[in-house]
Scaffold this motif. Sequence first.
Motif, PDB file in Angstrom:
ATOM      1  N   GLY A  57      -7.150   6.565   5.457  1.00 20.81           N
ATOM      2  CA  GLY A  57      -6.246   7.696   5.484  1.00 20.81           C
ATOM      3  C   GLY A  57      -4.821   7.231   5.311  1.00 20.81           C
ATOM      4  O   GLY A  57      -4.532   6.039   5.360  1.00 20.81           O
ATOM      5  N   GLY A  58      -3.921   8.145   5.064  1.00 19.73           N
ATOM      6  CA  GLY A  58      -2.524   7.793   4.928  1.00 19.73           C
ATOM      7  C   GLY A  58      -1.923   8.296   3.629  1.00 19.73           C
ATOM      8  O   GLY A  58      -2.595   8.947   2.828  1.00 19.73           O
ATOM      9  N   THR A  59      -0.654   7.933   3.424  1.00 21.47           N
ATOM     10  CA  THR A  59       0.061   8.386   2.235  1.00 21.47           C
ATOM     11  C   THR A  59       0.559   7.235   1.376  1.00 21.47           C
ATOM     12  O   THR A  59       1.209   7.472   0.362  1.00 21.47           O
ATOM     13  CB  THR A  59       1.250   9.264   2.649  1.00 21.47           C
ATOM     14  OG1 THR A  59       2.154   8.487   3.444  1.00 21.47           O
ATOM     15  CG2 THR A  59       0.787  10.472   3.458  1.00 21.47           C
ATOM     16  N   ALA A  60       0.299   6.006   1.773  1.00 21.92           N
ATOM     17  CA  ALA A  60       0.744   4.846   1.006  1.00 21.92           C
ATOM     18  C   ALA A  60      -0.342   4.384   0.050  1.00 21.92           C
ATOM     19  O   ALA A  60      -1.529   4.398   0.383  1.00 21.92           O
ATOM     20  CB  ALA A  60       1.118   3.713   1.948  1.00 21.92           C
ATOM     21  N   THR A  61       0.078   3.937  -1.130  1.00 22.60           N
ATOM     22  CA  THR A  61      -0.900   3.510  -2.127  1.00 22.60           C
ATOM     23  C   THR A  61      -1.757   2.358  -1.611  1.00 22.60           C
ATOM     24  O   THR A  61      -2.940   2.267  -1.933  1.00 22.60           O
ATOM     25  CB  THR A  61      -0.210   3.076  -3.425  1.00 22.60           C
ATOM     26  OG1 THR A  61       0.741   2.040  -3.136  1.00 22.60           O
ATOM     27  CG2 THR A  61       0.515   4.239  -4.080  1.00 22.60           C
ATOM     28  N   ARG A  62      -1.191   1.487  -0.783  1.00 22.46           N
ATOM     29  CA  ARG A  62      -1.934   0.321  -0.287  1.00 22.46           C
ATOM     30  C   ARG A  62      -3.080   0.718   0.639  1.00 22.46           C
ATOM     31  O   ARG A  62      -3.975  -0.087   0.925  1.00 22.46           O
ATOM     32  CB  ARG A  62      -0.996  -0.636   0.450  1.00 22.46           C
ATOM     33  CG  ARG A  62      -0.390  -0.056   1.720  1.00 22.46           C
ATOM     34  CD  ARG A  62       0.511  -1.061   2.427  1.00 22.46           C
ATOM     35  NE  ARG A  62       1.071  -0.531   3.662  1.00 22.46           N
ATOM     36  CZ  ARG A  62       2.149   0.223   3.713  1.00 22.46           C
ATOM     37  NH1 ARG A  62       2.799   0.519   2.603  1.00 22.46           N
ATOM     38  NH2 ARG A  62       2.606   0.665   4.864  1.00 22.46           N
ATOM     39  N   GLU A  63      -3.068   1.963   1.111  1.00 22.96           N
ATOM     40  CA  GLU A  63      -4.106   2.414   2.026  1.00 22.96           C
ATOM     41  C   GLU A  63      -5.322   2.975   1.295  1.00 22.96           C
ATOM     42  O   GLU A  63      -6.306   3.351   1.930  1.00 22.96           O
ATOM     43  CB  GLU A  63      -3.533   3.476   2.969  1.00 22.96           C
ATOM     44  CG  GLU A  63      -2.440   2.923   3.882  1.00 22.96           C
ATOM     45  CD  GLU A  63      -1.732   3.996   4.676  1.00 22.96           C
ATOM     46  OE1 GLU A  63      -1.253   4.972   4.048  1.00 22.96           O
ATOM     47  OE2 GLU A  63      -1.648   3.879   5.908  1.00 22.96           O
ATOM     48  N   TYR A  64      -5.260   3.025  -0.032  1.00 24.10           N
ATOM     49  CA  TYR A  64      -6.329   3.611  -0.831  1.00 24.10           C
ATOM     50  C   TYR A  64      -7.131   2.524  -1.526  1.00 24.10           C
ATOM     51  O   TYR A  64      -6.573   1.555  -2.049  1.00 24.10           O
ATOM     52  CB  TYR A  64      -5.760   4.622  -1.822  1.00 24.10           C
ATOM     53  CG  TYR A  64      -5.375   5.897  -1.121  1.00 24.10           C
ATOM     54  CD1 TYR A  64      -4.218   5.960  -0.340  1.00 24.10           C
ATOM     55  CD2 TYR A  64      -6.168   7.028  -1.189  1.00 24.10           C
ATOM     56  CE1 TYR A  64      -3.882   7.114   0.351  1.00 24.10           C
ATOM     57  CE2 TYR A  64      -5.825   8.195  -0.519  1.00 24.10           C
ATOM     58  CZ  TYR A  64      -4.690   8.219   0.256  1.00 24.10           C
ATOM     59  OH  TYR A  64      -4.361   9.366   0.936  1.00 24.10           O
TER      60      TYR A  64
END
Length: 122
Positions: free
Chosen positions: A102-109
């Motif tokens: 989850g999250g909004t940062a690209t590194r979290e995907y």
Amino acid sequence: QVRLVESGGGLVQAGDSLRLSCAASGVSFSTYAMGWFRQAPGKEREFVAAITWSGGVTYYTDSTKGRFTISRDNAKNTVYLQMDKLKPEDTAVYYCASTSMGGTATREYDYWGQGTQVTVSS
């Protein structure tokens, strides 16, 4: 192998609507949160919207709140982005992505689609 395929982009005029789709395969879709990002020429990829695995909670960046709606159909392994009242500044390549965190940062995907172009003319 995880595969995310976006569709639905195109050329529209300011004020028009578009609905993007992202079909997932090779992943337990219903266990992943999903997000939409966009990248305009010369700019970094930025968060647009995200939705939890159940679809019960959604997140939006301030510039799209009230105009864009993210949704998902776990039976179809598909996430959608309904974009209304489009503006020229929405022009970008739009990407869907999955995340176990989850999250909004690209590194979290974890996984990304190839992107679909959205162009909004004034």
